[in-house]
Enzyme design. Structure first.
Site, mmCIF file in Angstrom:
data_model
loop_
_atom_site.group_PDB
_atom_site.id
_atom_site.type_symbol
_atom_site.label_atom_id
_atom_site.label_comp_id
_atom_site.label_asym_id
_atom_site.label_seq_id
_atom_site.Cartn_x
_atom_site.Cartn_y
_atom_site.Cartn_z
ATOM 1 C CG ASP A 437 -0.581 -11.073 4.622
ATOM 2 O OD1 ASP A 437 -0.277 -9.893 4.818
ATOM 3 O OD2 ASP A 437 -0.518 -11.959 5.493
ATOM 4 C CG ASP A 636 -1.436 -16.104 7.296
ATOM 5 O OD1 ASP A 636 -1.455 -14.867 7.096
ATOM 6 O OD2 ASP A 636 -0.707 -16.648 8.136
ATOM 7 C CG ASP A 640 -4.553 -11.415 5.277
ATOM 8 O OD1 ASP A 640 -4.190 -10.256 5.039
ATOM 9 O OD2 ASP A 640 -3.791 -12.303 5.677
#
Length: 748
Positions: A437, A636, A640
């Site tokens: 990410d 995080d 996600d």
């Protein structure tokens, strides 16, 4: 009556303690008059609530209170990871007493061997040997008999079954030869007319196995040092501020959510919470790894176990007990140390048939030596059968994987890498693709002032003071970034009057009697302030991923402020090293394409997919897996979590959302992407050690069992004494443990 938990037919909770009874009748008698039981001389078997014990080799075995594993016989350990010295103290005491008795016993046996021949009608040397060996076998070796025969009765023979059977065979045959030598036929007697005795072998085996247990328990204690170090970070007490303003020190277990707690200079923060009053610098290196303290003021969050500096502050407890970050870290490490990677299935399948097979080999050895061996046949048959039982003890095979997992997860915890499931250590070494990410993983996840350009007469410090004074009342992340920038440069904001927020445009207020606006071009134009002369400079500062705001004072543009989510310094090194290791890197982000491409270009990431919803990230991970890729996903945020759960290995940033950490079997406490490299190295090193341990265990048994059975005798005239067999068995276990402990020093 009160009994040990393993023999209980009934139990009762009384005043926070569990009591175990032999029957329901005794339980009801206790219920009617508990104080009479508790003040008597009987020692009740009681267990503190939640004190769950488990087996290092069989994590599925869980029970309240200490005891032995019904499958392998090993001493159970506290599931919490708390240090438990009782087993080590007991084994150490048995070892030293047994050693003190075995040494003179061995000297007597050697004296007889070299011709002293102290046999007399009344008993002589054999009776003296019996007197020395019996305490060693029956007291020193009692734990091995219990651990070996109780599981065998439940059709779960284990390594202690082999030890107990071998020692019992040697000791019982020796007792019979001493007490009633006339029962033995002439063919079973030695040259002096007496049947052989093996007291020194029985006592020597027990003493050597006790030594192995002491060494093993000490090594197992070392594997938990990282966990105990984490547990020791939490203070034992907290200073609670009562509603009347008084302060009272209470045990940490009594802290409740919402309690107001005082943290004094030099003390550890007792629980997770938020600062209400005061300010201080807090050392958070145990969580972040950063060596410098973090300034904490009203509204700042503090973490249990972190160390307060010279200031004092009042905080509100928000997470207590098992909900604190520190407690969750401890629970995660403890859980990982009890889990087993898939490679353990090899050892499990072998162990299932190993003990019966060894027993069969020992019986076959006895029969062959009785039929074809030299005189005295009984002596040779018994010695070799006992040697087979002892040397084939599968403790090394059983310890090969659990010891490596325990050491590896402890090592990872010290480096800020929490592994929740040992299966990850096997999977991670096959990873060839890492999906990351952007926000909070590659970048810091929060805006920061990256450029401040004065356009009028005000200095930089004055601009920061004015901007921070207005933004002090704002809850917007951009306002928090300006406030943080001012405080980082030692500028303390004032209080702004007439604060107002304009959604999607900015904020305004009065500072020192001056009218201040902070916002985008639209806010300026709505207020009648022309920005035409600054448009070119705004476009230059804007760049990919940046947000530019104007600061106007009394109708005049005084500064342009550019804010951005900066890339973590560690991300560059991590991406470069992953690429060098041949790992394919893919960025998946919900951010806009321009920002994502700018970050990717700076980091050298070629594959980027932007503006993705959570389900889109999930589908991308599935697509990569469908291509045959082994995927690790690092993220995080809540968005996600689905992709983290789908990936072969999910890696959560410790600074992220709780749901992300729950969905991922690996958490990087420091939020440092270089932790992925540490996980990769840890996984590869762990699997290398596990394979070495399994190879050592298998090779040891393949070579040792035939030698103990007497395979070398026809060629070299060599026989393996049971004492030597016990020493070899102990050495095999210790070698596996020492090999696993190398992981505590592996370079990550």
């Amino acid at each position: 009556m009160l009994v040990d938990p393993t023999r209980a037919a009934a139990r009762l909770e009384y005043r926070g303690t569990t009591y175990y009874f032999c029957c329901t009748h005794c339980r009801e008698k206790f219920r009617s008059a508990p104080e009479r039981y508790l003040t008597g001389t009987a020692a009740p078997a009681r267990v503190a609530p939640g004190a769950i014990y488990t087996c290092p080799m069989h994590p599925q075995v869980r029970r309240q209170g200490p005891g032995d594993c019904p499958l392998c016989g090993m001493a159970l350990e506290p599931e919490s990871g708390a240090a438990d010295e009782a087993e080590l103290v007991s084994m150490r005491r048995r070892f030293w007493v047994s050693t003190a008795l075995t040494l003179p016993l061995a000297a007597l046996a050697m004296a007889e061997m070299f011709g002293a021949g102290w046999h007399v009608a009344a008993g002589g040397l054999a009776w003296l040997q019996l007197a020395l060996a019996t305490p060693v076998v029956l007291w020193g070796g009692w734990p091995f008999f219990v651990r070996g025969w109780r599981p065998a009765a439940l059709r779960h023979p284990n390594m202690f079954t082999l030890i107990a059977t071998g020692v019992a065979a040697a000791w019982l045959s020796s007792v019979a030869a001493t007490v009633a030598p006339g029962w033995f036929p002439a063919a079973f007697r030695m040259h002096d007319g007496r049947p052989p005795v093996y007291f020194e072998a029985a006592a020597g085996i027990v003493t050597l196995v006790l030594l192995g247990q002491v060494l093993e328990l000490r090594a197992r204690r070392r594997t938990g040092e990282a966990l105990r170090a984490l547990m020791a970070l939490a203070p034992n007490t907290a200073l609670r501020v009562e509603p009347d303003g008084s302060e009272r020190e209470i045990p940490l277990a009594e802290v409740r959510v919402g309690d107001r707690l005082r943290v004094r200079p030099g003390e550890k923060v007792p629980v997770d919470g938020v600062v209400l009053e005061g300010s201080s610098s807090v050392d958070e290196s145990m969580i972040t790894g950063e060596p410098w303290p973090v300034e904490k003021g009203a509204g700042a969050r503090v973490i249990a176990g972190t160390l307060n500096g010279t200031g004092s502050f009042l905080m509100r407890a928000e997470r207590v007990g098992a909900d604190t970050l520190l407690a969750r870290i401890v629970a995660t490490v403890s859980q990982a140390q009890r889990s087993r990677p898939p490679v353990q299935r090899i050892a499990d399948r072998v162990a299932a048939w190993f003990v019966p097979a060894v027993a069969a080999v020992a019986l076959l050895t006895f029969l062959i030596w009785m039929r074809y061996g030299p005189e005295p046949r009984l002596a040779h048959a018994l010695v070799n059968a006992v040697a087979v039982l002892i040397i084939a003890c599968p403790c090394a095979l059983g310890l090969a994987t659990p010891m490596a997992v325990m050491v590896a997860t402890g090592r990872g915890a010290r480096e800020g890498v929490l592994v929740r499931d040992a299966a990850v250590l096997e999977t991670i070494e096959r990873i060839d693709t890492v999906v990351v990410d952007k926000t909070g993983t590659l970048t810091e996840g929060k805006p920061r002032l990256v450029a401040l350009e004065p356009t009028g007469q005000l200095s930089r410090r004055e601009i920061l003071r004015i901007a921070a004074s207005v933004e002090r009342a704002s809850e917007h992340p951009l306002g928090a970034a300006l406030l943080a920038a001012a405080r980082a440069e030692g500028v303390e904001p004032d209080r702004a009057a007439m604060f107002a927020s304009k959604t999607g445009r900015g904020v305004l207020g009065m500072v020192d009697g001056r009218h201040v606006l902070i916002g985008n071009r639209r806010l300026m134009e709505e207020s009648g302030i022309s920005v035409g002369r600054w448009e070119d400079r705004e476009r230059e500062l804007a760049g990919p991923g940046r947000t530019v705001m104007y600061l106007a004072v009394d109708g005049q543009i005084e500064a342009l402020l550019a804010l951005a989510d900066p890339i973590k310094p560690s991300s560059r090194d991590a991406v470069r090293e992953l690429a060098r290791a041949g790992i394919r890197i893919v960025m998946l982000t919900g951010d806009n394409a321009a920002t994502a491409q700018a970050v990717a270009r700076e980091l050298g990431i070629e594959e980027v997919k932007a503006e993705l919803m959570p389900e889109d990230k999930l589908q991308e991970v599935r697509r990569l897996q469908a291509e045959g890729r082994r995927v690790a996903m690092a993220g995080d945020g809540i968005n996600d979590a689905p992709a983290l759960a789908q990936a072969d290995v999910g890696i959560a940033m410790g600074s992220g959302a709780d749901v992300a950490m729950e969905a991922a079997p690996v958490t990087l406490i420091k939020g440092d992407l270089r932790g992925i490299l540490r996980v990769l190295r840890l996984g590869r090193a762990t699997m290398r050690i596990i394979r070495q341990n399994l190879l050592l265990a298998f090779a040891y048994n393949l070579l040792a069992v035939p030698a103990a059975a007497g395979a070398l005798y026809p060629f070299f005239g060599l026989l393996l004494s049971p004492v030597i067999a016990a020493a070899a068995m102990t050495f095999s276990s210790v070698s596996v443990i020492l090999n696993a402990l190398k992981l505590s020093r592996v370079e990550l």
